[in-house]
Design an enzyme around this catalytic site. Structure first.
Site, PDB file in Angstrom:
ATOM      1  N   TYR A   2       0.805  -1.225   0.000  1.00  0.00           N
ATOM      2  CA  TYR A   2       0.000   0.000   0.000  1.00  0.00           C
ATOM      3  C   TYR A   2       0.840   1.278   0.000  1.00  0.00           C
ATOM      4  O   TYR A   2       0.489   2.243  -0.696  1.00  0.00           O
ATOM      5  CB  TYR A   2      -0.977  -0.022   1.171  1.00  0.00           C
ATOM      6  CG  TYR A   2      -2.186  -0.898   0.894  1.00  0.00           C
ATOM      7  CD1 TYR A   2      -3.295  -0.391   0.225  1.00  0.00           C
ATOM      8  CD2 TYR A   2      -2.204  -2.236   1.271  1.00  0.00           C
ATOM      9  CE1 TYR A   2      -4.392  -1.195  -0.048  1.00  0.00           C
ATOM     10  CE2 TYR A   2      -3.288  -3.050   1.005  1.00  0.00           C
ATOM     11  CZ  TYR A   2      -4.383  -2.530   0.339  1.00  0.00           C
ATOM     12  OH  TYR A   2      -5.458  -3.326   0.053  1.00  0.00           O
ATOM     13  N   GLU A  35      -8.641  -7.496   4.701  1.00  0.00           N
ATOM     14  CA  GLU A  35      -7.796  -8.539   4.118  1.00  0.00           C
ATOM     15  C   GLU A  35      -7.122  -9.375   5.207  1.00  0.00           C
ATOM     16  O   GLU A  35      -6.984 -10.607   5.063  1.00  0.00           O
ATOM     17  CB  GLU A  35      -6.762  -7.897   3.190  1.00  0.00           C
ATOM     18  CG  GLU A  35      -7.384  -7.349   1.917  1.00  0.00           C
ATOM     19  CD  GLU A  35      -6.607  -6.203   1.291  1.00  0.00           C
ATOM     20  OE1 GLU A  35      -5.400  -6.065   1.592  1.00  0.00           O
ATOM     21  OE2 GLU A  35      -7.199  -5.447   0.506  1.00  0.00           O
ATOM     22  N   ARG A  41      -5.387 -15.245 -12.398  1.00  0.00           N
ATOM     23  CA  ARG A  41      -6.763 -14.951 -12.771  1.00  0.00           C
ATOM     24  C   ARG A  41      -7.709 -15.602 -11.767  1.00  0.00           C
ATOM     25  O   ARG A  41      -7.358 -16.614 -11.140  1.00  0.00           O
ATOM     26  CB  ARG A  41      -7.097 -15.479 -14.180  1.00  0.00           C
ATOM     27  CG  ARG A  41      -6.243 -14.908 -15.287  1.00  0.00           C
ATOM     28  CD  ARG A  41      -6.480 -13.426 -15.515  1.00  0.00           C
ATOM     29  NE  ARG A  41      -5.721 -12.962 -16.675  1.00  0.00           N
ATOM     30  CZ  ARG A  41      -4.462 -12.519 -16.610  1.00  0.00           C
ATOM     31  NH1 ARG A  41      -3.835 -12.459 -15.437  1.00  0.00           N
ATOM     32  NH2 ARG A  41      -3.841 -12.116 -17.701  1.00  0.00           N
ATOM     33  N   GLN A  42      -8.908 -15.046 -11.648  1.00  0.00           N
ATOM     34  CA  GLN A  42      -9.913 -15.599 -10.742  1.00  0.00           C
ATOM     35  C   GLN A  42     -10.960 -16.376 -11.541  1.00  0.00           C
ATOM     36  O   GLN A  42     -11.399 -15.919 -12.601  1.00  0.00           O
ATOM     37  CB  GLN A  42     -10.620 -14.495  -9.945  1.00  0.00           C
ATOM     38  CG  GLN A  42      -9.769 -13.845  -8.881  1.00  0.00           C
ATOM     39  CD  GLN A  42      -8.809 -12.824  -9.418  1.00  0.00           C
ATOM     40  OE1 GLN A  42      -9.075 -12.168 -10.418  1.00  0.00           O
ATOM     41  NE2 GLN A  42      -7.655 -12.681  -8.780  1.00  0.00           N
ATOM     42  N   TYR A  43     -11.345 -17.552 -10.993  1.00  0.00           N
ATOM     43  CA  TYR A  43     -12.388 -18.373 -11.603  1.00  0.00           C
ATOM     44  C   TYR A  43     -13.338 -18.859 -10.514  1.00  0.00           C
ATOM     45  O   TYR A  43     -12.906 -19.338  -9.467  1.00  0.00           O
ATOM     46  CB  TYR A  43     -11.781 -19.575 -12.340  1.00  0.00           C
ATOM     47  CG  TYR A  43     -10.872 -19.169 -13.478  1.00  0.00           C
ATOM     48  CD1 TYR A  43     -11.403 -18.664 -14.666  1.00  0.00           C
ATOM     49  CD2 TYR A  43      -9.487 -19.256 -13.357  1.00  0.00           C
ATOM     50  CE1 TYR A  43     -10.570 -18.265 -15.707  1.00  0.00           C
ATOM     51  CE2 TYR A  43      -8.655 -18.864 -14.390  1.00  0.00           C
ATOM     52  CZ  TYR A  43      -9.196 -18.372 -15.563  1.00  0.00           C
ATOM     53  OH  TYR A  43      -8.377 -17.969 -16.586  1.00  0.00           O
ATOM     54  N   SER A  44     -14.632 -18.718 -10.794  1.00  0.00           N
ATOM     55  CA  SER A  44     -15.642 -19.164  -9.830  1.00  0.00           C
ATOM     56  C   SER A  44     -15.563 -20.669  -9.641  1.00  0.00           C
ATOM     57  O   SER A  44     -15.279 -21.421 -10.576  1.00  0.00           O
ATOM     58  CB  SER A  44     -17.048 -18.791 -10.315  1.00  0.00           C
ATOM     59  OG  SER A  44     -17.224 -17.405 -10.327  1.00  0.00           O
ATOM     60  N   THR A  63     -21.337 -19.816 -13.896  1.00  0.00           N
ATOM     61  CA  THR A  63     -20.579 -20.689 -12.982  1.00  0.00           C
ATOM     62  C   THR A  63     -20.939 -20.508 -11.504  1.00  0.00           C
ATOM     63  O   THR A  63     -21.210 -21.498 -10.822  1.00  0.00           O
ATOM     64  CB  THR A  63     -19.066 -20.526 -13.210  1.00  0.00           C
ATOM     65  OG1 THR A  63     -18.718 -19.138 -13.206  1.00  0.00           O
ATOM     66  CG2 THR A  63     -18.658 -21.132 -14.544  1.00  0.00           C
ATOM     67  N   PHE A  78     -16.601 -10.252 -13.435  1.00  0.00           N
ATOM     68  CA  PHE A  78     -15.345 -10.922 -13.753  1.00  0.00           C
ATOM     69  C   PHE A  78     -14.379  -9.878 -14.290  1.00  0.00           C
ATOM     70  O   PHE A  78     -14.673  -9.195 -15.273  1.00  0.00           O
ATOM     71  CB  PHE A  78     -15.564 -12.022 -14.793  1.00  0.00           C
ATOM     72  CG  PHE A  78     -16.340 -13.201 -14.271  1.00  0.00           C
ATOM     73  CD1 PHE A  78     -16.120 -13.679 -12.992  1.00  0.00           C
ATOM     74  CD2 PHE A  78     -17.282 -13.827 -15.060  1.00  0.00           C
ATOM     75  CE1 PHE A  78     -16.836 -14.761 -12.510  1.00  0.00           C
ATOM     76  CE2 PHE A  78     -18.000 -14.919 -14.587  1.00  0.00           C
ATOM     77  CZ  PHE A  78     -17.767 -15.394 -13.297  1.00  0.00           C
ATOM     78  N   GLY A  79     -13.221  -9.726 -13.656  1.00  0.00           N
ATOM     79  CA  GLY A  79     -12.282  -8.708 -14.080  1.00  0.00           C
ATOM     80  C   GLY A  79     -12.514  -7.420 -13.312  1.00  0.00           C
ATOM     81  O   GLY A  79     -13.232  -7.379 -12.317  1.00  0.00           O
TER      82      GLY A  79
END
Length: 396
Positions: free
Chosen positions: A98, A140, A203-206, A278, A388-389
């Site tokens: 930060y 977090e 990357r993030q995926y459900s 998803t 997403f994104g």
């Protein structure tokens, strides 16, 4: 929250900063990546940087946060902060990063606004930044503690399933054979892969399987092809082309706050489009497992039946609910099925006013659905969404 003196300064300067925020964030990222190239290589999404969407999302979140502080100085925009914090935790963002962001962001502000950034203005916006940063760090920290081990873990692909021409499901099991914590329907995991140039992109995926699926995690990945000058999806293309049964991937713990709350007696609406299906399939699986008896309206839009990923699961889980109503729309090839032709349109669908709605899909789709739900009397506070994104909704 924001001090009275700073409220006055931020309110007066917000139009100027807001008008220049796009230029500020562009210069900010350029400065930061020059000083810390490893952040672009191993943390930030290079595709989003190339397309400019990351800049839009950052600009939107700063403007939205500052505006909220001015309009509600004694309140905190918890929903927005929670969404950002979950994404940060899934990436492994640390408190030490930060100050780096602050250094280059404020240098960019001075670059763009010049003499307008007096000591008083700088102090006020510094207060805004640290209010947001410290709130995110605290959230977090809690998320990392709840996850137990916030680090990356190796998972082996035990099954690869072609759902459509552009969507593949990967079922994975931890390489170390250790216990697997549960997750909540609607959450996602980050996947980190090493690309041919040595970059380790994330990357993030459900999670598209049922939450009670034991030691196996399931993600369904759409291959992203570039259009209108945007690049192909680096990670999705890599997963489709190179990852087979026996391959090993690095996964984070599950994160994400688009999850089913206390919905025991509430009518629900689960609306998705494209690969946004998803998290909705996981939610339907959870509702079926829990024996949810209240009405559930299932809405989905896609290009065609052949492009509808997880369609069999979508229908099967909905079929287990006693009061589920399923509505599918396809832009083409809907003839001969129970689906409608065209885009999702809720105007002729019965939606109770006390419905709690969950949306996932492209931003234009979610805008239309949200507007139609509000027109039907659904409270805005009961409409929840996942993007997403970068969250470009905030940018506007």
């Amino acid at each position: 929250m924001l001090s009275e003196q700073s409220v006055t300064v931020v309110r007066a300067t917000l139009p100027v900063v807001g008008a220049a925020i796009g230029d500020i964030t562009e210069r900010f990222y350029r400065r930061m990546f020059t000083a810390h190239p490893e952040l672009l290589r191993d943390l930030f999404n290079r595709g989003n940087q190339a397309a400019g969407t990351q800049r839009q999302a950052l600009a939107g979140s700063i403007a939205a946060f500052a505006t909220h502080l001015v309009e509600h100085p004694d309140q905190r925009p918890d929903e927005m902060l929670s969404r950002i914090a979950h994404k940060h935790a899934s990436l492994g963002v640390t408190p030490e990063q930060y100050p780096i962001v602050r250094e280059h962001l404020f240098a960019a502000i001075v670059e763009v606004l010049g003499e307008a950034v007096t000591a008083e203005v700088a102090a006020a916006w510094d207060e805004v930044y640290w209010l947001m940063a410290n709130a995110l760090v605290a959230i977090e920290k809690r998320l990392y503690e709840e996850a137990g081990d916030p680090g990356w873990r190796q998972w082996e692909v035990v099954e690869r399933i072609a759902e459509t021409a552009d969507v593949v499901t990967f079922r994975l099991r931890p390489v170390d054979g250790g216990p697997v914590a549960g997750f909540r329907a609607g959450q996602y995991v980050s996947v980190r892969v090493e690309l041919p140039d040595g970059a380790r992109q994330i990357r993030q995926y459900s999670l598209s399987g049922a939450p009670g699926a034991g030691a196996v995690r399931q993600i369904s990945v759409k291959r992203v092809s570039g259009e209108a000058g945007t690049p192909d999806g680096e990670v999705s293309q890599h997963l489709h082309a190179r990852v087979e049964e026996g391959s090993v991937l690095e996964l984070s713990a599950p994160y994400g706050d688009l999850v089913l709350g206390d919905v025991a007696d509430r009518p629900l609406l689960l609306a998705s489009a494209g690969i946004g299906v998803t998290p909705m399939v996981a939610m339907l699986a959870q509702l079926a497992e829990d024996g949810h008896g209240a009405p559930v309206t299932v809405v989905h839009g896609d290009r065609s039946p052949a492009d509808h990923a997880l369609r069999a699961d979508h229908e099967a889980y909905a079929g287990k609910l006693p009061q589920a109503a399923v509505h599918f729309w396809y832009e083409t090839d809907a003839a001969g099925s129970d689906a409608r032709t065209g885009l999702v349109d809720l105007r002729e669908i019965d939606v109770p006013k006390d419905t709690r709605a969950y949306l996932c899909g492209p931003l234009p789709f979610m805008r239309v659905v949200r507007t139609q739900l509000i027109e039907k009397g659904v409270a805005p506070a009961d409409i929840h969404y996942e993007v997403f994104g970068p969250d470009l909704w905030l940018a506007q």
